[in-house]
Design a protein around this motif. Structure first.
Motif, short mmCIF file in Angstrom:
data_model
loop_
_atom_site.label_atom_id
_atom_site.label_comp_id
_atom_site.label_asym_id
_atom_site.label_seq_id
_atom_site.Cartn_x
_atom_site.Cartn_y
_atom_site.Cartn_z
N UNK A 42 0.84 -1.21 0.00
CA UNK A 42 0.00 0.00 0.00
C UNK A 42 0.87 1.25 0.00
N UNK A 43 1.93 1.25 0.79
CA UNK A 43 2.83 2.41 0.83
C UNK A 43 3.49 2.64 -0.53
N UNK A 44 3.93 1.57 -1.17
CA UNK A 44 4.54 1.70 -2.50
C UNK A 44 3.52 2.18 -3.52
N UNK A 48 4.35 5.56 -5.45
CA UNK A 48 4.89 5.43 -6.79
C UNK A 48 3.87 5.32 -7.92
N UNK A 49 2.62 5.04 -7.63
CA UNK A 49 1.62 4.93 -8.70
C UNK A 49 1.12 6.33 -9.04
N UNK A 50 1.11 6.68 -10.34
CA UNK A 50 0.65 8.01 -10.73
C UNK A 50 -0.84 8.22 -10.42
N UNK A 68 1.68 0.53 -13.94
CA UNK A 68 1.91 0.12 -12.55
C UNK A 68 3.42 -0.03 -12.36
N UNK A 69 3.99 0.63 -11.40
CA UNK A 69 5.44 0.61 -11.22
C UNK A 69 5.99 -0.79 -10.95
N UNK A 70 7.21 -0.97 -11.34
CA UNK A 70 7.91 -2.24 -11.16
C UNK A 70 8.12 -2.54 -9.67
N UNK A 71 8.17 -1.52 -8.85
CA UNK A 71 8.40 -1.74 -7.41
C UNK A 71 7.26 -2.54 -6.77
N UNK A 72 6.03 -2.32 -7.19
CA UNK A 72 4.90 -3.06 -6.62
C UNK A 72 4.95 -4.52 -7.04
N UNK A 73 5.31 -4.75 -8.30
CA UNK A 73 5.45 -6.13 -8.78
C UNK A 73 6.59 -6.82 -8.04
N UNK A 74 7.66 -6.11 -7.82
CA UNK A 74 8.80 -6.66 -7.11
C UNK A 74 8.44 -6.98 -5.65
#
Length: 151
Positions: A42-44, A48-50, A68-74
């Motif tokens: 949720x914080x990411x 990071x999501x526009x 969707x940013x790569x950080x959430x997938x990671x």
């Protein structure tokens, strides 16, 4: 044919963790860890999501999946891997403990009655199931007999 246990199943934990971040940890009953992974996701998402992607998703319109940013997938992949590893270690620990308790339980079992075969307390001197009396052997007499035979 052996039974397949779904308890602490590493593949199921990883699959659930892939579907929803933290769900694999809920399955393993690691509540705080599940909430931690969910909170991190949720914080990411917030950071990071526009804004345009969030508004498009909340209105129900389709968006570009690459927005969707790569950080959430990671983070989701790391959560699924973590759930898999926890379940695998738990399962190995359970197997190790099961193997050790089976071996030690045989050595620590109480002796069986020669008449009825049921477990008895050797301190009683008789079987409390069938009342067969046991011949009590004095260990000090056995030691004296061994000493006499060796001389």
């Amino acid at each position: 044919m052996g039974q397949v246990s779904l308890r602490n199943n590493p593949l199921l934990a990883a699959l659930l963790g892939t579907v929803v971040t933290g769900l694999g940890h809920f399955y393993l009953r690691r509540w705080l860890r599940a909430l931690g992974w969910l909170g991190l996701t949720v914080a990411a998402s917030v950071l990071f999501v526009p804004e345009s992607t969030i508004s498009a998703l909340s209105s129900g319109t389709l968006t570009d999946p690459f927005s969707i940013p790569f950080s959430i997938v990671l983070i989701s992949a790391a959560s699924a891997l973590d759930a898999y590893l926890i379940a695998k270690v738990r399962r190995q620990t359970e197997r190790f403990q099961a193997n050790n308790t089976v071996g030690s339980a045989g050595a620590e079992e109480s002796p069986a009655c020669p008449a009825c075969g049921k477990p008895v307390d050797p301190d009683l001197g008789f079987c409390h199931w069938c009342t067969t009396e046991f011949n009590v052997v004095d260990v000090s007499k056995l030691e004296r007999i061994d000493e006499n035979q060796s001389n």
